[in-house]
Design a protein around this motif. Structure first.
Motif, PDB file in Angstrom:
ATOM      1  N   ILE A  31       0.839  -1.204   0.000  1.00  0.00           N
ATOM      2  CA  ILE A  31       0.000   0.000   0.000  1.00  0.00           C
ATOM      3  C   ILE A  31       0.873   1.252   0.000  1.00  0.00           C
ATOM      4  O   ILE A  31       0.575   2.237  -0.697  1.00  0.00           O
ATOM      5  CB  ILE A  31      -0.958  -0.017   1.208  1.00  0.00           C
ATOM      6  N   ALA A  32       1.968   1.227   0.751  1.00  0.00           N
ATOM      7  CA  ALA A  32       2.889   2.370   0.767  1.00  0.00           C
ATOM      8  C   ALA A  32       3.487   2.601  -0.617  1.00  0.00           C
ATOM      9  O   ALA A  32       3.640   3.746  -1.053  1.00  0.00           O
ATOM     10  CB  ALA A  32       3.993   2.142   1.791  1.00  0.00           C
ATOM     11  N   LEU A  33       3.826   1.526  -1.312  1.00  0.00           N
ATOM     12  CA  LEU A  33       4.359   1.656  -2.667  1.00  0.00           C
ATOM     13  C   LEU A  33       3.323   2.266  -3.603  1.00  0.00           C
ATOM     14  O   LEU A  33       3.646   3.150  -4.409  1.00  0.00           O
ATOM     15  CB  LEU A  33       4.811   0.296  -3.193  1.00  0.00           C
ATOM     16  N   LEU A  34       2.080   1.817  -3.477  1.00  0.00           N
ATOM     17  CA  LEU A  34       1.021   2.390  -4.319  1.00  0.00           C
ATOM     18  C   LEU A  34       0.801   3.865  -4.015  1.00  0.00           C
ATOM     19  O   LEU A  34       0.595   4.668  -4.925  1.00  0.00           O
ATOM     20  CB  LEU A  34      -0.279   1.608  -4.128  1.00  0.00           C
ATOM     21  N   PHE A  35       0.845   4.233  -2.731  1.00  0.00           N
ATOM     22  CA  PHE A  35       0.715   5.646  -2.373  1.00  0.00           C
ATOM     23  C   PHE A  35       1.854   6.463  -2.969  1.00  0.00           C
ATOM     24  O   PHE A  35       1.639   7.580  -3.443  1.00  0.00           O
ATOM     25  CB  PHE A  35       0.712   5.807  -0.855  1.00  0.00           C
ATOM     26  N   ASP A  36       3.066   5.911  -2.926  1.00  0.00           N
ATOM     27  CA  ASP A  36       4.215   6.633  -3.465  1.00  0.00           C
ATOM     28  C   ASP A  36       4.122   6.761  -4.981  1.00  0.00           C
ATOM     29  O   ASP A  36       4.377   7.831  -5.535  1.00  0.00           O
ATOM     30  CB  ASP A  36       5.505   5.919  -3.064  1.00  0.00           C
ATOM     31  N   VAL A  90      -0.040  10.001  -3.722  1.00  0.00           N
ATOM     32  CA  VAL A  90      -1.155  10.311  -2.834  1.00  0.00           C
ATOM     33  C   VAL A  90      -0.597  10.976  -1.579  1.00  0.00           C
ATOM     34  O   VAL A  90       0.354  10.504  -0.978  1.00  0.00           O
ATOM     35  CB  VAL A  90      -1.915   9.020  -2.449  1.00  0.00           C
ATOM     36  N   THR A  91      -1.193  12.095  -1.205  1.00  0.00           N
ATOM     37  CA  THR A  91      -0.786  12.780   0.017  1.00  0.00           C
ATOM     38  C   THR A  91      -2.015  13.032   0.872  1.00  0.00           C
ATOM     39  O   THR A  91      -3.102  13.309   0.372  1.00  0.00           O
ATOM     40  CB  THR A  91      -0.099  14.125  -0.282  1.00  0.00           C
ATOM     41  N   SER A  92      -1.810  12.919   2.166  1.00  0.00           N
ATOM     42  CA  SER A  92      -2.873  13.162   3.130  1.00  0.00           C
ATOM     43  C   SER A  92      -2.232  13.693   4.398  1.00  0.00           C
ATOM     44  O   SER A  92      -1.038  13.511   4.628  1.00  0.00           O
ATOM     45  CB  SER A  92      -3.622  11.863   3.413  1.00  0.00           C
ATOM     46  N   ASP A  93      -3.018  14.338   5.230  1.00  0.00           N
ATOM     47  CA  ASP A  93      -2.480  14.843   6.489  1.00  0.00           C
ATOM     48  C   ASP A  93      -2.164  13.706   7.459  1.00  0.00           C
ATOM     49  O   ASP A  93      -1.184  13.759   8.190  1.00  0.00           O
ATOM     50  CB  ASP A  93      -3.464  15.810   7.141  1.00  0.00           C
ATOM     51  N   ALA A  94      -2.996  12.675   7.479  1.00  0.00           N
ATOM     52  CA  ALA A  94      -2.825  11.587   8.443  1.00  0.00           C
ATOM     53  C   ALA A  94      -1.861  10.514   7.950  1.00  0.00           C
ATOM     54  O   ALA A  94      -0.998  10.054   8.695  1.00  0.00           O
ATOM     55  CB  ALA A  94      -4.173  10.968   8.753  1.00  0.00           C
ATOM     56  N   PHE A  95      -2.005  10.085   6.702  1.00  0.00           N
ATOM     57  CA  PHE A  95      -1.200   8.987   6.183  1.00  0.00           C
ATOM     58  C   PHE A  95      -0.501   9.395   4.905  1.00  0.00           C
ATOM     59  O   PHE A  95      -1.100  10.005   4.030  1.00  0.00           O
ATOM     60  CB  PHE A  95      -2.077   7.759   5.870  1.00  0.00           C
ATOM     61  N   ASP A  96       0.751   9.051   4.800  1.00  0.00           N
ATOM     62  CA  ASP A  96       1.474   9.121   3.549  1.00  0.00           C
ATOM     63  C   ASP A  96       2.347   7.880   3.469  1.00  0.00           C
ATOM     64  O   ASP A  96       2.300   7.016   4.344  1.00  0.00           O
ATOM     65  CB  ASP A  96       2.284  10.412   3.417  1.00  0.00           C
ATOM     66  N   TYR A  97       3.122   7.726   2.444  1.00  0.00           N
ATOM     67  CA  TYR A  97       3.874   6.495   2.269  1.00  0.00           C
ATOM     68  C   TYR A  97       4.946   6.326   3.339  1.00  0.00           C
ATOM     69  O   TYR A  97       5.268   5.204   3.717  1.00  0.00           O
ATOM     70  CB  TYR A  97       4.460   6.403   0.861  1.00  0.00           C
TER      71      TYR A  97
END
Length: 67
Positions: A12-17, A21-28
């Protein structure tokens, strides 16, 4: 089990990277830290299926029978 969860978190972290995808709570980077934490817990022995009380009791009864 924790190693599988860590692998899913890393995916999931790889997909976010890759999707940027950027968010205040979660990022890669947060997900990578979570994955590393799960791997560390797995290496420390948490999440294993060994029941230490039961295995100790079995070993103790085996030694009594031998005497």
């Amino acid at each position: 089990m924790l190693a599988v969860v860590a692998a899913i978190v890393f995916a999931i972290a790889l997909l976010f990277d890759l999707a940027d995808v950027t968010s205040d709570a979660f990022d890669y980077q947060t997900l990578i830290t979570l994955g590393l934490l799960l791997l560390a817990l797995h290496m420390a022995g948490f999440g294993t299926s060994t029941n230490w009380r039961r295995s100790f009791a079995k070993t103790r009864t085996r030694t009594r029978r031998r005497r």
